[in-house]
Design a protein around this motif. Sequence first.
Motif: not given
Ligand code: SF4
Length: 479
Positions: A236, A277, A281, A288, A292-294
Amino acid sequence: MSNDTFIEGPLYAPRAKVYPQAVHGRFRRIKWVILCITLGVYYLLPFVRWDRGPGLPSQAVLVDFPHRRFYFFFIELWPQEVYYFTGLLILAAMALFLMNAVAGRIWCGYMCPQTVWTDLFYAVERWVEGDRRERMMSDKRGWTFTHVRQVALKHFLWLMIAWWTGGAWVLYFADAPTLVKDLATFQAPFIAYLWIGILTATTYIFAGHAREQVCIYMCPWPRIQAALTDEWALNVTYRGDRGEPRMSVKKAEQARAHGETAGDCVDCHQCINVCPTGVDIRDGIQLGCIQCGLCIDACDTVMEQIDRPTGLIGYDTDVNMQRRREGKAPIYRPARARTLVYAAAMAIVGGIMLYSLLTRSMIDVNVLHERNPLFVQLADGGVRNDYSLRLLNKGAERSFALEVSGLPGAKLQAAGVSRRPDGKLAIDVGQDQTREVRISVQVDPGAVPAKPVDISIEATDLTTGQTVAARDHFVSPGR
Ligand code: SF4
Ligand code: SF4
């Protein structure tokens, strides 16, 4: 030592509580589907029946400790076949390595039990206490009556899920419907209640309280996978070349009107708000991030709302990030040396396991020489050696004929065992059972060997004609 060498202030930043916001989108849907499938399998599998015939358990998946068997649908493993579990562990490790080489921490983000149960606990929390903003406000307001009621309900539901998780675990170790009845009437063994208690506590603590801290501080996999990954793995990624300089929609319009550069990131923090978490990003790949791609879903939603192309955050490789900066088209290489090696290792280990499972013998024989005494000198000058013989029958009830080879003139004897018309000992072994018999190999005075001799005890299945043998030795006074 000078005082300059000391660091002033706390060594660790205080933990900021994470309030993940609900999000909708492609990856959230995939996560819901995986959650439903994995939890559905875990909770319901013990109730799936599998007819193995009379006298055998009818539970599809069962770890039968009292009878030392493991049942998995049509497969039944004995303690001697524990190497299959070693093979499974190797397969699991290779699958994890392969997933990591193709798409980074995809296991962490979608399938890890910690992620799945934490997701479920978050869903409950959101349902009871509301979304991110409501939860933050409630915490800020303190212990009002409504907050106390909500928190109490949330913890009650969490404990119910945790309790059912522990309950489902013990159902894999006994006939599930019977054990459920015994648990409800308090007639189940103490060990069942103990394990339910342990699993209830760990689920409640890890999924309800520790949450993202398990991933960040406790789990070794992020450290290991960081050493295994490479620049071709999908992760990601915030596409900074497109997003920076970040600014509001209005400022971006003004900047562009003046011919200045403006990125697509509007600094709305939605990607951080939905992150389980608490990761930003946009700071790059970090420990951390469970991949998960959310944040992709959150950012795509924002981009759609402001009429900009989606994909500001997406699954991408380091190679493509570099190529984007150089104005080149992206390329993907899922098939490369390391992924092919992992896939080949999985195919080889899986193939060996399958072959050995399909061709494994349903019968076996073991022999153990008695140590005390090693031999018995008979009054007529003959010699006798005693052995413990164990016959294994993994299928339907059958009879075995026993004979000894390797020592001319040797006779096989066993108390209480009948003989066939051809003089061989005949032993019946019940369905899916072992039978232990004490046997003797005896030679007349003229046939006593001068030194230890290797012998073979052979057991022939009288139904199929298959013969299995166990080797040992015959000891005489002249040894
Ligand atoms: S939402 Fe998921 S993919 Fe995006 S930064 Fe948080 S842990 Fe990483
Ligand atoms: S969700 Fe997208 S636009 Fe908003 S801060 Fe994150 S990267 Fe920028």
